[in-house]
Scaffold this motif. Sequence first.
Motif, short mmCIF file in Angstrom:
data_model
loop_
_atom_site.label_atom_id
_atom_site.label_comp_id
_atom_site.label_asym_id
_atom_site.label_seq_id
_atom_site.Cartn_x
_atom_site.Cartn_y
_atom_site.Cartn_z
N ARG A 98 0.88 -1.17 0.00
CA ARG A 98 0.00 0.00 0.00
C ARG A 98 0.92 1.22 0.00
O ARG A 98 1.63 1.46 0.98
CB ARG A 98 -0.92 -0.01 1.24
N CYS A 144 -3.99 -3.67 6.36
CA CYS A 144 -4.45 -2.32 6.06
C CYS A 144 -5.82 -2.12 6.71
O CYS A 144 -6.66 -3.02 6.70
CB CYS A 144 -4.55 -2.14 4.55
N ALA A 145 -6.04 -0.91 7.23
CA ALA A 145 -7.34 -0.60 7.85
C ALA A 145 -8.48 -0.81 6.85
O ALA A 145 -9.60 -1.12 7.23
CB ALA A 145 -7.35 0.84 8.35
N ASN A 246 -1.49 1.42 8.40
CA ASN A 246 -1.05 2.78 8.12
C ASN A 246 -0.04 3.32 9.13
O ASN A 246 0.78 4.18 8.80
CB ASN A 246 -2.29 3.68 8.05
N TYR A 271 -8.44 7.28 7.54
CA TYR A 271 -8.16 6.45 8.72
C TYR A 271 -8.86 6.96 9.97
O TYR A 271 -8.34 6.91 11.07
CB TYR A 271 -6.64 6.26 8.91
MO LIG Z 1 -3.41 0.96 4.76
#
Ligand SMILES: [Mo]
Length: 413
Positions: A98, A144-145, A246, A271
């Motif tokens: 990412r 990843c969120a 992140n 986020y």
């Molecule tokens: Mo992410």
Amino acid sequence: MSDNSKDAVPRRAVLKAGAAAGLAALSAKAHADDLVPSAMREPGSPMSTYGAPSPHEADVKRILTPAYPDISPGTGSSRTPLHLLDGIVTPSGLHYERHHDGVPDIDPAAHRLLIHGLVRRPIEFSVAALARYPRVSRLVFLECAGNSGGNTQPEPPQTSAGAIHGLLSCSEWTGVPLRYVLDEAGVDSDARWLLAEGGDASNLGRSIPLDAAYRHAILALFQNGERLRPEQGYPLRLLMPGFEGNLNVKWLHRIKLAKSPLFTREETSKYTELQRDGIAREFDLVMPAKSVVLSPSVGMIVPGKGFYEISGIAWSGYGRIAKVEVTTDGGRTWAAAELADPILPQCLTRFRLDWNWDGKPALLESRAIDEFGNGQPTRAAWMAPFAPGQAYHYNAVQSWQVASDGTVKNVYV
Ligand SMILES: [Mo]
Ligand SMILES: Nc1nc2c(c(=O)[nH]1)N[C@H]1C(S)=C(S)[C@@H](COP(=O)(O)O)O[C@H]1N2
């Protein structure tokens, strides 16, 4: 294995049945030549300086999803083909990516890490200086969120498990505990947060609670035994085990100690999780408990009734996985899956369950519970508090419908 499921079968029954219909009896008139395959008749290829997967495995590759291919080819992500792997470790070349503005080319000899802000003495570390500190290794997942966010869409995506859930990988990370270098700099007693900033064109920065970072963060230099891959933050990344991807700042070049969060772009415009009541959840940082059946999953065909092993992965940012239950009848009965060693905190855990499919439509789900009792909601329960479009930290139960022809669909129940 608990036996409250009609489908739970003892493993020895599976083995006795020859696992699947795949075991063809050896033809009585097998020619002697068949016992000496061609590869036994000629010398093989020479050694290589850096190995690569078999050319027969060329389909096992990352699933690329560039966000803006024309204006910013380096922005977006690639996903791990989870459904084509087994065990818990992600090969480095298949670790998801990412990037918010591409992969920088960083000369490790020129790279520096600055520690400043609320410290007694600001310090700058070269990578070589950092590498002289004692190191630790941990096998942990990174997620990843936004992973699995496709399942918040109105229609269930009919893409592979990797395409849906593959912003998730697991590596052995080796590096220097962050607290060693914080102690060198001498953190002021009124510091409560730190800013971690990457040295890439996206200027990605995140505020992290000092207490958690002091206890858990690792300045990672190695991934699966070798130096970090460029995509994973070469030569230095911050590893925050169990925290949303992140925060695991790649190409780490600066840490600033502060009294309060810095409210950077990444933690305000993104986020954060907007709710229906108009309030956004901020600094919701730990990835929740989750699991997914990978075999079978969309794109696979279950080739007829008989014995199969249902297999998947479970993980929790809070700690170890304590239990994974699997249903094949849409939740009427559940069986405890076997958890494969090792079962580590903030790490993928492989689960397996033997299944004797009767060839009738089946609805497969898994639900994980971690050592602190955190579990997985239904999709409806997960969706309830959030504003439309909010897809971060999705951890609802995944349902796969197996039709009587053996095809597998992603379904919302
Ligand atoms: Mo992410
Ligand atoms: N400097 C920097 N760090 C970063 C990013 C980035 O774009 N730049 N992306 C973040 C996001 S959103 C995630 S999910 C993870 C992804 O790590 P990976 O590419 O090694 O899988 O890195 C994080 N750290």
